[in-house]
Write an enzyme that holds these catalytic residues in place. Sequence first.
Site, PDB file in Angstrom:
ATOM      1  CB  ALA A  30      -0.757  -0.063   0.808  1.00 48.76           C
ATOM      2  CG  ASP A  31       2.873   5.483  -1.765  1.00 51.19           C
ATOM      3  OD1 ASP A  31       3.374   5.183  -0.762  1.00 51.19           O
ATOM      4  OD2 ASP A  31       2.088   6.462  -2.006  1.00 51.19           O
ATOM      5  CB  THR A  32      -1.486   6.137   2.600  1.00 55.73           C
ATOM      6  OG1 THR A  32      -2.005   5.292   3.026  1.00 55.73           O
ATOM      7  CG2 THR A  32      -2.068   7.299   2.451  1.00 55.73           C
ATOM      8  CB  THR A  82      -4.648   4.117   0.785  1.00 59.91           C
ATOM      9  OG1 THR A  82      -4.465   4.972   2.082  1.00 59.91           O
ATOM     10  CG2 THR A  82      -3.592   3.082   1.088  1.00 59.91           C
ATOM     11  N   GLY A  83      -3.455   3.920  -2.361  1.00 57.84           N
ATOM     12  CA  GLY A  83      -3.540   2.294  -3.377  1.00 57.84           C
ATOM     13  C   GLY A  83      -2.856   1.007  -2.617  1.00 57.84           C
TER      14      GLY A  83
END
Length: 188
Positions: free
Chosen positions: A71-73, A107-108
């Site tokens: 994840a990346d936010t 978030t991805g």
Amino acid sequence: MNHEPKIILASKSPRRQELLRLMDIEFRVVLKEVDESYPDGLLPEEIAVYIAEKKAKAFDETVTDEIVLTADTIVCVNNQILGKPEDAAHAIEMLQMLSGRMHYVITGVCLLYKHQYHSFYDVSEVFFGELSDEEIISYVNKYQPFDKAGSYGIQERIGLVGIERINGSYTNVVGLPTEKLYRELMKL
């Protein structure tokens, strides 16, 4: 979860780990260093998904029978991406930008399973009240939010006293949209 595939969480975020524990999801943490740069011209939600997929690609050659969760936010205010701050001065500057404004938290998430990438994202609108410079400086000095996009944690003091409301998922703002994640995991 005896018959489901095991989950690898590729994140050192204690907040993501806690959210998975609260969801009763068994996982282990495996970390790999990944360059989090991205090409110019992407929309904020595309950036978050791009970086999440980039993190997952680091596992593609070595993991097949487990689900890798990455994840990346990112925080976006006035079309400007706020990543993790470089130092205290940068964190203070970011929080001053967020004070009294609405910003987006995106978030991805990528689920890598059997060499297939299942990616999605979530967006929440976060409304900060006015924060004094004293409140901001005190928060940065005490909480050292250098591992957080936008320089704050919603679950910490600045979020508890400064955020007036959110539209969208609270857990997305924490760093993992658990509702969407659960639905996607059930599909796998």
